[in-house]
Design a protein around this motif. Structure first.
Motif, mmCIF file in Angstrom:
data_model
loop_
_atom_site.group_PDB
_atom_site.id
_atom_site.type_symbol
_atom_site.label_atom_id
_atom_site.label_comp_id
_atom_site.label_asym_id
_atom_site.label_seq_id
_atom_site.Cartn_x
_atom_site.Cartn_y
_atom_site.Cartn_z
ATOM 1 N N ALA A 216 -23.540 -14.721 -0.020
ATOM 2 C CA ALA A 216 -23.651 -15.950 -0.802
ATOM 3 C C ALA A 216 -24.899 -16.753 -0.427
ATOM 4 O O ALA A 216 -25.293 -17.658 -1.161
ATOM 5 N N ARG A 217 -25.517 -16.414 0.705
ATOM 6 C CA ARG A 217 -26.728 -17.112 1.135
ATOM 7 C C ARG A 217 -27.917 -16.679 0.276
ATOM 8 O O ARG A 217 -28.027 -15.502 -0.110
ATOM 9 N N THR A 218 -28.812 -17.600 0.018
ATOM 10 C CA THR A 218 -29.984 -17.283 -0.798
ATOM 11 C C THR A 218 -31.010 -16.453 -0.032
ATOM 12 O O THR A 218 -31.879 -15.817 -0.641
ATOM 13 N N ASP A 219 -30.933 -16.457 1.304
ATOM 14 C CA ASP A 219 -31.932 -15.760 2.104
ATOM 15 C C ASP A 219 -31.410 -14.438 2.685
ATOM 16 O O ASP A 219 -32.010 -13.887 3.597
ATOM 17 N N TRP A 220 -30.304 -13.917 2.124
ATOM 18 C CA TRP A 220 -29.716 -12.717 2.703
ATOM 19 C C TRP A 220 -30.636 -11.504 2.570
ATOM 20 O O TRP A 220 -30.714 -10.663 3.477
ATOM 21 N N ALA A 221 -31.365 -11.404 1.454
ATOM 22 C CA ALA A 221 -32.253 -10.252 1.247
ATOM 23 C C ALA A 221 -33.415 -10.278 2.237
ATOM 24 O O ALA A 221 -33.785 -9.244 2.809
ATOM 25 N N GLN A 222 -33.998 -11.457 2.449
ATOM 26 C CA GLN A 222 -35.089 -11.585 3.415
ATOM 27 C C GLN A 222 -34.598 -11.272 4.823
ATOM 28 O O GLN A 222 -35.273 -10.585 5.598
ATOM 29 N N ALA A 223 -33.399 -11.772 5.155
ATOM 30 C CA ALA A 223 -32.829 -11.499 6.471
ATOM 31 C C ALA A 223 -32.570 -10.006 6.651
ATOM 32 O O ALA A 223 -32.821 -9.447 7.734
ATOM 33 N N ALA A 224 -32.095 -9.348 5.589
ATOM 34 C CA ALA A 224 -31.819 -7.915 5.667
ATOM 35 C C ALA A 224 -33.101 -7.128 5.914
ATOM 36 O O ALA A 224 -33.129 -6.178 6.717
ATOM 37 N N MET A 225 -34.182 -7.516 5.233
ATOM 38 C CA MET A 225 -35.460 -6.825 5.429
ATOM 39 C C MET A 225 -35.986 -7.021 6.844
ATOM 40 O O MET A 225 -36.526 -6.096 7.462
ATOM 41 N N LEU A 226 -35.823 -8.239 7.372
ATOM 42 C CA LEU A 226 -36.261 -8.503 8.741
ATOM 43 C C LEU A 226 -35.410 -7.730 9.751
ATOM 44 O O LEU A 226 -35.926 -7.252 10.758
ATOM 45 N N CYS A 227 -34.115 -7.620 9.475
ATOM 46 C CA CYS A 227 -33.245 -6.826 10.344
ATOM 47 C C CYS A 227 -33.696 -5.367 10.372
ATOM 48 O O CYS A 227 -33.733 -4.730 11.436
ATOM 49 N N MET A 228 -34.045 -4.829 9.210
ATOM 50 C CA MET A 228 -34.502 -3.442 9.148
ATOM 51 C C MET A 228 -35.845 -3.274 9.848
ATOM 52 O O MET A 228 -36.076 -2.285 10.560
ATOM 53 N N ALA A 229 -36.739 -4.249 9.668
ATOM 54 C CA ALA A 229 -38.060 -4.175 10.294
ATOM 55 C C ALA A 229 -37.957 -4.247 11.814
ATOM 56 O O ALA A 229 -38.578 -3.452 12.532
ATOM 57 N N THR A 230 -37.171 -5.191 12.311
ATOM 58 C CA THR A 230 -37.021 -5.315 13.761
ATOM 59 C C THR A 230 -36.160 -4.184 14.332
ATOM 60 O O THR A 230 -36.348 -3.772 15.477
ATOM 61 N N GLY A 231 -35.218 -3.685 13.535
ATOM 62 C CA GLY A 231 -34.413 -2.560 13.992
ATOM 63 C C GLY A 231 -35.259 -1.318 14.186
ATOM 64 O O GLY A 231 -35.054 -0.556 15.141
#
Length: 300
Positions: A216-231
């Motif tokens: 429901a957060r508006t920034d979930w997609a950006q957070a997901a991309m950052l999680c993948m990048a840092t992962g």
């Protein structure tokens, strides 16, 4: 030795990104972001193990070792740190965690190296740590002012436990790699990754937000991309580089190289804020860099 030093510094550069990445999605729950990062690490590792035909798979003993060290160096370490910051604020836990390079240097000292040879690097690191803490939090701020007395000391215990977890991980990981030369740095990183991914799933289920709340957060997609990048970069690749350093260098020198994580994290933070460091922060960075150089010289 040079390859190991460069690998350790590169790992520090990648680890430093983790400190600025959450700021790119300010307000996103820390536990969810960290669980996402570790789940991404596990997914990358599992994919590579399945995709590469000749990929080595661990036996039961090796899998148990990877699972135990993933708790020490990744999920367990971070969960304890989250609890420490919750109960004691940020200043005291940060200071306690900042002593990891010192303990690594003292406990991982090679038998033939005199303790006196490590003193210059230790002193420079401690001075830099003290200056950076003062610059970041101010001389008049104390972590105990905003929290109840009992909660504060409980947070200190969590912080010490977190510091012990990663220190033990650093020492045991280096010893394990030297004892098992048949396991490559990449293979061990993949085994750790799968184990860490399982731990991250447990961490999210225990302390993370509901999936509907996150979506429901508006920034979930950006957070997901950052999680993948840092992962991928800050965890999978950084772990491979750290394994290379741990295999080629003594644990004490590897411990000093951890300071590079702080230096890169500060550089990224200053760049993100679009500002230069203060004079005290700049002096602390110089002391950190001098401590690394002094430790390298002592181990030559």
């Amino acid at each position: 030795m040079l390859t190991g030093i460069l690998a350790g510094l590169a790992a520090g550069a990648l680890w430093g990104l983790v400190f600025v990445a959450p700021r790119m999605v300010s307000g996103f729950p820390a536990v969810d972001f960290t669980a996402g990062r570790f789940l991404s690490y596990g997914a990358v590792s599992l994919f590579l193990m399945l995709a590469v035909r000749k990929s080595a798979w661990p036996n039961a003993r090796q899998a148990l070792a990877a699972l135990g060290m993933s708790v020490l160096g990744f999920t367990g370490y971070y969960l304890l740190l989250v609890f420490a910051i919750r109960d004691a604020g940020t200043e005291v836990p940060s200071l306690i965690i900042g002593t990891i390079p010192v303990w690594m240097m003292l406990l991982g000292k090679p038998a033939g190296l005199r303790l006196g040879a490590l003193v210059p690097g230790l002193v420079l690191t401690l001075l830099g740590l003290g200056l950076m803490t003062q610059a970041s939090h101010g001389a008049g701020a104390t972590a105990g002012e905003a929290v109840p007395h009992l909660d504060f000391w409980r947070g200190v215990v969590f912080a010490v436990a977190s510091m012990v977890f990663w220190t033990v991980f650093g020492l045991v990981n280096a010893a394990w790699l030297k004892k098992h030369p048949e396991v490559s740095a990449t293979t061990w990183a993949n085994w750790l990754g799968v184990a860490t991914g399982l731990g991250a799933l447990a961490l999210w289920l225990a302390a993370g937000s509901d999936a509907k709340v996150l979506l429901a957060r508006t920034d979930w997609a950006q957070a997901a991309m950052l999680c993948m990048a840092t992962g991928f970069g800050s965890t999978w690749l950084a772990t491979i580089l750290w394994n290379i350093a741990s295999r080629r260098l003594s644990a004490s020198l590897c411990g000093q190289l951890i300071v590079s994580e702080t230096l890169f994290a500060l550089a990224y933070s200053f760049a993100w804020d679009g500002r230069w460091p203060t004079q005290v922060q700049a002096l602390a960075c110089l002391l950190f860099a001098a401590g690394i150089l002094a430790s390298i010289r002592a181990h030559r």
